[in-house]
Design a protein around this motif. Sequence first.
Motif: not given
Lengths: 770, 159
Positions: A125-126, A634, A735
């Motif tokens: 999910g960064s 993100h 991401e």
Amino acid sequence: MARARAVETLERRAGAGRAGRGSVTRRAFLVASAAAGGGLLIDFSVPVFAATARGAHRRYTLNAYIQIDPDDTVTIMSKCPEIGQGIKTSLPMVIAEELDADWGKVVAEQAPLDGRAYGAQFAGGSFSTPMNYEPLRRVGASARAMLVAAAAQAWGIGPEHCDTQIPGYVRHTGTGRKLSYGALSARASRMKPPDMRMVKVKDPKDFRIIGKPLSGVDNPLIVTGQPLFGIDMSLPGMKYAVFEKCPVFGGRPVSANLEEIKALPGVRDAFLVPGARPTGLPDGMAITLQDGVAIIGDSWWAANAALDKLIVEWDEGPVASQSTESFDRMATALSSGLPGKILRRDGNVDQALASAAKVIEGEYAYPLVAHTPLEPMNATARYADGAVEVWAPTQNPAAGQGAIAKLLGLAPSNVTVHMLRAGGGFGRRLGTEYMVEAAVLSKMTGVPIKVLRNRKQDIQHEFYRPAGYHYFKAGLDGSGTLTAFRDHFVTFTSDGEKYSNSADMAPDEFPARFVPNLEYGVSMMLLGVPTGPMRAPQSNALGYAFQSFLDEVALAAGKDPIQFRIDLLRTAHLVPNPPPFGGRGPRRGGFMMMPEFDPKRGVGVLELVREKSGWGRRTLPPRTGMGAAFYYSHLGYIAEVMQVTVAPEGTVKVDKVWIAADVGRQIVNPSGALNQLQGGALDGISQALGQAITIDRGRVVKTNFDDYTLLRMNQAPPVEVYFNITDNMVTGLGEPAVPPAPPALCNAIAAATGKRVRRLPIDPATLVAT
Amino acid sequence: MSYTLNVNGKAQTVDVDGSTPLLWVLRDVLDLKGSKFGCGMGLCGACTVHLNGMPTRSCITPISLVGAAAVTTIEGVGASPVGEKVRAAWVELDVPQCGYCQAGQIMAATALLTANPRPTDGDIDDAMSGNLCRCYTYTRIRAAIKQAAGLPTADTREA
């Protein structure tokens, strides 16, 4: 709003310092292997492990993250797994900055899995940067305060008379007298740690480490081929396993020619393994152990070669009726009816479309995509005396620990998971089934086991980025303003109720809230193929569909595609986000505040990329065109422009990429950040040009990198990167560069040829000059 | 069967089946873990070593065909001045992301620069396109090759 061009040139660091830190990590790795063979459960706690690794030196612990040797070496734990996102360099940089450490004396080490000491430890999910940036500054500042207190005590003065202006030293400001962190380490470790919430952090203008482009801490080991990755793990007495699954998802072996396999040279054993899904969650991510056939060998090569002789009678199960072709047909059929459910409805779309000056329709489809990290899934496990130890390249160590504990009936404290460097993750290693396989096979065989997939197994038994189909309709008024927008999204369900993993769409997917009459409807098809998150999940597919269609709408409105997007973003929240639809408003996501989407930041990156790419100011030859896209995911705001040339026979060449990114007020490591953005954009191009997993009778058709093609050097364009520095929270970059890349590419193709890419991957046959 | 190999200048005798690929002998018999397994079919280049200086996919090279050829791996490539320069450029320009393919990239780049000390972008494409990088660090691989060659690192393939 300052704008900083990314710095390509890296600060050069002393070679000797590099070699030194490399050798420390190398020793640590080998010690883990040796001790395990001696029957010791490895304990990464200090000082047992450290003392072994460092010989005579003793590490003094200031907190869970920081240990200092009397020789001034500062060891900083990196809490999250390293999968190529650069976190093992950037998080220690944050701590070292506030510690006022000398970076040349810092050794970064992978932290053990210990939720009590480190909180959430995962790569996804960064999130690693936004979750940890501020807390880890305080970790460093707290330890710095302990060193200052130790010096003040030694000198018999107040801490206010000391400073850490010289990295690695506490100085008596008045006299210039100083003590090194190493000299202070023993005393500092006995100081009471200050309250992390109360410690003072630096003014960013005084940063010496954060914001500097630094080379990755493991680079010296990588370029000399030292053992580092999961696949490099080795235990004394270890045997190798291949684990063959039914070609059809969910199928199981009925019988196999096990006796014949066991008689092959180098093969120790072969047996059927019954599967289990103990977590009770749906689909791909939750698979812990599939049914299959295990072959145990003295070498991996022998075990893998035995697959050629393996004959299995499979019970293929119900998924054998599913194929990509039938999904395509079903999606078309569903698109002509009403959606199964309405995800969001603002205003009255039917009325707005009926009264629109112009109506635009567009269909878009994208395929299943495999992650294919270059290091195939693997794990090494040693089960003994009711406890198991696992070494794995993983993004999700705690989930692996939990799954193994549950399946083997062990307390989680009896399952030790060591995070080894991963040869790529991209979401694939959020799954944990290969760790479970190693643990189960070690228990079944009574010896340490390394399980390793061959490439065909790796491609054919993933969980995949879900496919999807979008049927759009938009209405423009007489002035070319977007007044109506509809998407009928045809996607997948694993159980008839819930979306297949990562096959959902948020109700506030852009342009929701920016169009007065808007409707998102969803229809679902039952899918037996496991799906799950891939780098920028949902966004990596939705970006293509929505940003391609918005391009069509912009051109139909007679507007410049970038200006059209800017105008849309400036339509200040026409529709408030009503509570039932949730959305990306301020909320506590369990561990951090999620900020509100800020359209101004979108405008900022679009304006920046327009300026830097020479958008609208370039004279382009025939069949060359430029395309743009903007996407927020993100927590990152990314706009990309691409220039492409399409050959008469339809082959697409990307000439150049420009990226503008806004990830807040501070870039922690500009070198790593640039690498992520360039790689992320090329990842999106690679997906769009060549990647599709097709299903035929429940099986994956693709087998290796000849039929599942990744972008190669000769296809990779230059990528220019620009940061828009804004006063917002510091966020991650693993991401967000991916989602805008496929639509920027496809919009450029449309500009070059007049042809819309309706379906990924791009088919050159549809782009032949007529 | 017994085979005596010349690996990084050292004679090594191994007892394996003749069909065993060189990659697995290096990794699992000689404990040289630097050469990586990616595809097993010579498609990705992660396993690249040099046989008598020629870049070779060790995952599809049976040990029986290696003979007395000088095998150079990532662990030993620094013995040549070109290999050392390539390694240094990789660290200075911070090429790796995950790093898994980079041993193969460095071996391919070293072979290129040994044969062709001043490669053009086209030469780099030709020599390097057999080596996949799933993180797509191609931008930096190109720059690092130029840096190791003492050439300007700017990408001259401007649009």
